[in-house]
Design an enzyme around this catalytic site. Structure first.
Site, short mmCIF file in Angstrom:
data_model
loop_
_atom_site.label_atom_id
_atom_site.label_comp_id
_atom_site.label_asym_id
_atom_site.label_seq_id
_atom_site.Cartn_x
_atom_site.Cartn_y
_atom_site.Cartn_z
N VAL A 108 18.09 31.83 58.94
CA VAL A 108 17.67 30.44 58.91
C VAL A 108 18.89 29.53 58.97
O VAL A 108 19.89 29.79 58.30
CB VAL A 108 16.86 30.15 57.62
CG1 VAL A 108 16.61 28.66 57.46
CG2 VAL A 108 15.56 30.92 57.61
N CYS A 109 18.78 28.44 59.75
CA CYS A 109 19.79 27.39 59.73
C CYS A 109 19.10 26.05 59.86
O CYS A 109 17.87 25.96 59.76
CB CYS A 109 20.82 27.59 60.84
SG CYS A 109 20.17 27.33 62.51
N ALA A 110 19.84 24.99 60.08
CA ALA A 110 19.26 23.65 60.09
C ALA A 110 18.39 23.41 61.32
O ALA A 110 17.27 22.90 61.22
CB ALA A 110 20.36 22.60 60.01
#
Length: 374
Positions: free
Chosen positions: A71-73
């Site tokens: 997961v990232c932004a």
């Protein structure tokens, strides 16, 4: 191994079904304050830039016996890290659209049936803790506390063959941008706001105040007896079909509303206490409380809904069981979480005073909700 995209709907089902998931979060700085919550999720957070030279140092942190989601932004960094893990032989996925998409996803849950036909749906915004509602009866629909993704409600109503005729906000929201006015403009519905919250509003609205009984198909939303100030001076609750209490941000399942988002905490403590300890005590304990937010993932029921009988909350919610008024005042004026991100700008947006573009609105809402005191 292949790298797969996992969308927000798929993640939502894992949350609701309490599935196991290992999340490798490669954001820089936001993880401690805001992450994807799941009762059986485990996590490891490391900024992606620390992995640019390789992932060898974290390989022992990635479990081989659990499904792995990176997961990232916004998606790009997680895709890059997922590909690196894949090259090492791991079967991993990345979150499609990143936390930006997760923050905006709504999971519709049918909450119950109405007595004369019709249904009540709850829209659960898992990434933000927001809850909104659609009351459907005899081909008509009312929306309560809609968030800014207006198309979700409009399209859902079309899918079930309902015409949106009324849109309500229980109060002027400070933690998220309301979709109420946008839905009303798109559908021709009447948009209702409590006038005591709408003194600076620059658009037309219908005044939501004592004496209003609004009929949706065969069901009446009773407003008359449930002026419930405290979170804001205009906060209004609804009883739907003599079964459901839509409590806005006054009462939650595990907590109560905060009174300080317009700088009036000391003045509004008495209103908050009267709403919770007098007005609500006069209602049937069999009413199912449907709040506008949830605070912790444990508040979700088995079907993904957030709901509990009022009598159960009187017995179990700490905020409803503080006999000493000074102790209550201390709880709701001194024991407060940080204020929501950009809450002053959000209030001005909901008043129509400013009109940020879509990307700015998204930035204003990023992060957890902070409407509760517990």
């Amino acid at each position: 191994m292949s790298v797969k995209a996992m969308n927000s709907k798929e993640v939502a089902r894992k949350v609701i079904e309490k599935k196991e998931l290992f999340i490798l979060d490669v954001r820089n700085g936001d993880f401690a304050d805001w992450k994807i919550e799941g009762e059986n999720f485990t996590y490891f957070n490391i900024p992606y830039f620390e992995l640019l030279d390789g992932i060898e140092e974290i390989m022992d942190k990635i479990p081989a016996d659990k499904e792995v989601l990176v997961v990232c932004a916004k998606e790009g960094s997680s895709m890059m890290v997922a590909e690196m893990l894949s090259d090492e032989g791991l079967d991993v996925s990345y979150l499609e659209g990143g936390m930006k998409a997760w923050s905006e996803y709504l999971e519709p849950v049918k909450t119950g049936d109405l007595k004369d036909g019709g249904e009540l749906y709850q829209f659960v915004r898992l990434g933000k803790g927001c809850l909104s509602y659609m009351v459907v009866s005899n081909g008509e629909a009312a929306i309560i506390d809609a968030i800014r993704m207006a198309d979700v409600y409009v399209n859902f109503a079309k899918e079930i063959g309902a015409n949106i005729t009324h849109v309500f906000d229980t109060h002027l929201h400070a933690d998220h941008i309301s979709g109420g006015r946008k839905i009303a403009e798109a559908t021709g519905a009447t948009y209702w706001l409590p006038p005591k919250d709408a003194g600076e509003v620059v658009f037309e609205y219908a005044a939501l105040e004592g004496g209003n009984d609004v009929v949706i198909g065969n069901s009446t939303i009773n407003i008359h007896a449930l002026y419930s100030p405290g979170h804001t001076i205009g906060s209004t609750s609804f009883v739907v079909d003599e079964q459901y209490l839509l409590s806005g941000d006054i009462l939650f399942i595990d907590s109560i509303g905060r009174p300080d988002l317009t700088g009036m905490a000391e003045d509004w403590v008495a209103d908050l206490r009267e709403s919770l300890y007098k007005r609500y005590r006069e209602l049937s304990e069999e009413l199912v409380v449907l709040p506008a937010h949830f605070m912790i993932i444990e508040e979700l029921n088995e079907d993904g809904s957030v709901a509990e009988k009022l009598g159960t909350l009187f017995a179990q919610n700490h905020g409803l069981n503080i006999e000493d008024e000074n102790e209550f005042r201390s709880l709701v004026t001194e024991n407060l979480p940080p204020q929501p991100n950009s809450y002053q700008e959000i209030r001005k947006t909901n008043m129509g005073i400013i009109t940020p573009d879509e990307e700015k609105q998204r930035e204003m809402e990023i992060g957890p909700n902070r409407c509760a005191v517990r």
